[in-house]
Design a protein around this motif. Structure first.
Motif, short mmCIF file in Angstrom:
data_model
loop_
_atom_site.label_atom_id
_atom_site.label_comp_id
_atom_site.label_asym_id
_atom_site.label_seq_id
_atom_site.Cartn_x
_atom_site.Cartn_y
_atom_site.Cartn_z
N PRO A 149 2.13 1.58 -1.67
CA PRO A 149 1.39 0.85 -2.71
C PRO A 149 0.08 1.51 -3.11
CG PRO A 149 2.16 -0.66 -1.00
CD PRO A 149 2.40 0.73 -0.49
N ILE A 150 -0.50 2.30 -2.20
CA ILE A 150 -1.81 2.90 -2.49
C ILE A 150 -1.73 3.84 -3.69
CG2 ILE A 150 -1.78 5.02 -1.08
CD1 ILE A 150 -4.54 3.87 0.06
N HIS A 151 -0.54 4.24 -4.06
CA HIS A 151 -0.35 5.09 -5.24
C HIS A 151 -0.93 4.40 -6.48
CE1 HIS A 151 1.71 7.91 -7.96
NE2 HIS A 151 1.94 6.85 -8.71
N HIS A 152 -0.60 3.14 -6.67
CA HIS A 152 -1.12 2.41 -7.82
C HIS A 152 -2.55 1.94 -7.60
CE1 HIS A 152 2.51 2.32 -10.23
NE2 HIS A 152 3.20 1.97 -9.15
N GLU A 153 -2.90 1.62 -6.38
CA GLU A 153 -4.25 1.13 -6.11
C GLU A 153 -5.30 2.18 -6.45
OE1 GLU A 153 -2.70 -1.79 -2.49
OE2 GLU A 153 -3.77 0.06 -2.02
N LEU A 154 -5.06 3.42 -6.03
CA LEU A 154 -6.04 4.47 -6.28
C LEU A 154 -5.98 5.02 -7.69
CD1 LEU A 154 -6.06 6.40 -2.89
CD2 LEU A 154 -7.66 4.68 -3.73
N ALA A 155 -4.88 4.81 -8.38
CA ALA A 155 -4.78 5.28 -9.76
C ALA A 155 -5.66 4.46 -10.70
CB ALA A 155 -3.32 5.21 -10.24
N SER A 156 -5.98 3.22 -10.32
CA SER A 156 -6.67 2.33 -11.27
C SER A 156 -7.93 1.68 -10.73
CB SER A 156 -5.70 1.22 -11.71
OG SER A 156 -4.56 1.75 -12.34
N LEU A 157 -8.01 1.42 -9.45
CA LEU A 157 -9.06 0.57 -8.90
C LEU A 157 -10.45 1.15 -9.18
CD1 LEU A 157 -8.97 -2.09 -7.38
CD2 LEU A 157 -9.02 -0.82 -5.24
N GLY A 158 -11.31 0.32 -9.77
CA GLY A 158 -12.68 0.71 -10.06
C GLY A 158 -12.88 1.38 -11.40
N ARG A 159 -11.82 1.78 -12.05
CA ARG A 159 -11.94 2.41 -13.37
C ARG A 159 -12.08 1.35 -14.45
NH1 ARG A 159 -6.90 6.27 -14.20
NH2 ARG A 159 -8.06 6.74 -16.11
N PRO A 160 -12.83 1.60 -15.52
CA PRO A 160 -12.84 0.65 -16.63
C PRO A 160 -11.41 0.42 -17.12
CG PRO A 160 -14.54 2.32 -16.92
CD PRO A 160 -13.70 2.76 -15.76
N ALA A 161 -11.10 -0.82 -17.44
CA ALA A 161 -9.73 -1.15 -17.84
C ALA A 161 -9.27 -0.28 -19.01
CB ALA A 161 -9.63 -2.63 -18.20
#
Length: 443
Positions: A149-161
């Motif tokens: 799951p961390i694949h998706h978590e690190l791809a987006s988390l914290g970035r502006p939507a």
């Protein structure tokens, strides 16, 4: 400690109170995948509340893990966790330090408290996010590879939507929220239900409906309760992973599980989780807060596979788990009130910098603690009637539950008050943890 900055340091956390050598090996593989794929420094945090023999076996497994660049493993037993907490609490200057320690590391099982410790330690380590897994879960396999799951978590988390939309399959998010950072990324599970009540459904579908519907507001119409029952505790069903799909949205709390979640530090460093003991679902609060505050999230389909450990099949395990379920039902008198008010508040839950307002949440909890307990008396009556109808060990449990009615009602109210207390103390605890670092508790 390496010299990585907060922007490239993350915490992958596994709290456990059971033997889980296989899970330790697998989560280490996820940590290595994250470090290799996203060029982050991963702090793999194992919070071990097991007995001495089991901890020793876990320590052996950890010692034999492959040395992986940019992955640091912290295996902390409760003695080391307590030492860290005492230092942070003392440094915070908060009143009633022993009470704070009890809320952070209670003697009884607490799903929220163990995750709060992970949040606080992540702050001490300077991490920008926490990614939580559970020791009674495993990863799916696809084409011979683990589905992390961390694949998706690190791809987006914290970035502006607005930027994160390029990393997802689809975007279902109002333009008004596009400037806000992705605060949560999560998915669900396949396999056995997350709450061990499937036997009730097999024994009597009507009783199952009656009992599960009790976690919704009492005044909901029957159709809404039926939908709640259909959606509850079953995750994503049984369909295995065949390919990635992710959605940038305001994530429906019913679609994610705390065994498969990542939070940005701007959320968990401002509001913790409820520290209630022996209460399932006590660690789901932030999922609701992120949704109700209209903070963007990503819902993906890299579902964890859930399984039941042998303890649940024992008589002691059955009684313990059913009591945790009943306490969950009683907690909903207070949380349904808070969720309703948070849903109405929407973006008012955020301050001028669009960070979640802990003081607003704690005020709602304190208000909820004054609710008439008659709804919870009704819940206990309904559970007792339903379980006596099932007979056998369910009827025996109903007798045990009935002897504890007054205690259970009081505990549910106090849990709401304790959560408010911890929220108000949380900013000072986080600052103290950051200043103190993990220090000698590291292991």
């Amino acid at each position: 400690m390496n010299r990585a900055t907060r922007t490239d340091r993350i915490c992958l956390a596994l709290p456990t109170n059971r033997a889980c050598s296989a899970a330790l090996t697998e989560i280490a593989e996820e940590a290595a995948y994250a470090a290799r794929t996203f060029a982050v420094d991963v702090h793999l945090l194992i919070l071990d509340s097991c007995d001495e023999t089991t901890r020793a076996e876990h320590a052996r497994v950890v010692r034999n893990l492959p040395v992986t660049p940019n992955v640091t493993v912290h295996h902390l037993d409760e003695t080391r966790q307590r030492a860290f907490l005492r230092r942070a609490i003392e440094r915070s200057g908060l009143a009633a330090p022993e009470r704070m320690l009890e809320l952070m590391l209670p003697s009884d099982l607490s799903y929220g408290a163990c995750t709060n410790r992970a949040f606080l330690i992540a702050s001490a380590l300077g991490c920008r996010s926490v990614h939580r897994r559970d020791s009674d879960c495993t990863y799916q396999l696809h084409n011979g590879e683990r589905v992390f799951p961390i694949h998706h978590e690190l791809a987006s988390l914290g970035r502006p939507a607005a930027e994160a939309s390029a990393a997802v399959t689809e975007t279902v998010l109002a333009a008004a929220h596009a400037h806000r950072p992705v605060s949560m990324v999560g998915s669900s599970f396949i396999g056995e239900p997350s709450v061990d009540i499937a036997e009730i459904e097999r024994l009597d579908a009507g009783v199952y409906h009656d009992v599960v519907s009790l976690w919704g507001p009492m005044d909901w119409p029957e159709e809404q309760k039926r939908q709640l029952v259909d959606d509850s505790f079953k995750g994503a069903g049984t369909t295995p992973f065949t390919g990635d799909h992710s959605t940038l949205t305001l994530v429906d709390p019913m679609r994610v599980d705390m065994s498969n979640i990542g939070f940005h530090h701007e959320v968990y460093e401002r509001v913790p989780l409820p520290p209630a003991t022996d209460t399932i679902g006590s660690d789901y609060f932030l999922i609701h807060l992120v949704h109700d505050a209209a903070l963007p999230g990503v819902l993906h389909n890299r579902n964890i596979e859930n399984f039941y450990t042998p303890f649940r099949r024992t008589d002691a395990g059955f009684r313990a788990y059913q009591m945790r379920f009943v306490k969950f039902l009683l907690s909903m008198l207070y949380f349904n009130f808070v969720y309703d008010r948070m849903g109405s508040a929407g973006s008012a839950l955020l301050d001028e910098r669009e960070h979640v307002r802990g003081d607003t949440v704690s005020a709602l909890l304190r208000e909820s603690a004054h609710l008439d307990p008659s709804e919870n008396i009704w819940r206990l009556d309904r559970v007792s009637t339903a379980y006596r109808k099932l007979g056998g060990r369910y009827a025996e449990f109903a007798e045990l539950m009935d002897t504890r009615r007054g205690q259970l009602l009081d505990e549910a109210r106090r849990d709401a008050e304790d959560f408010a207390l911890l929220i108000d103390a949380w900013p000072a605890l986080v600052r103290a943890a950051r200043d103190a670092g993990l220090g000698s508790a590291d292991g």
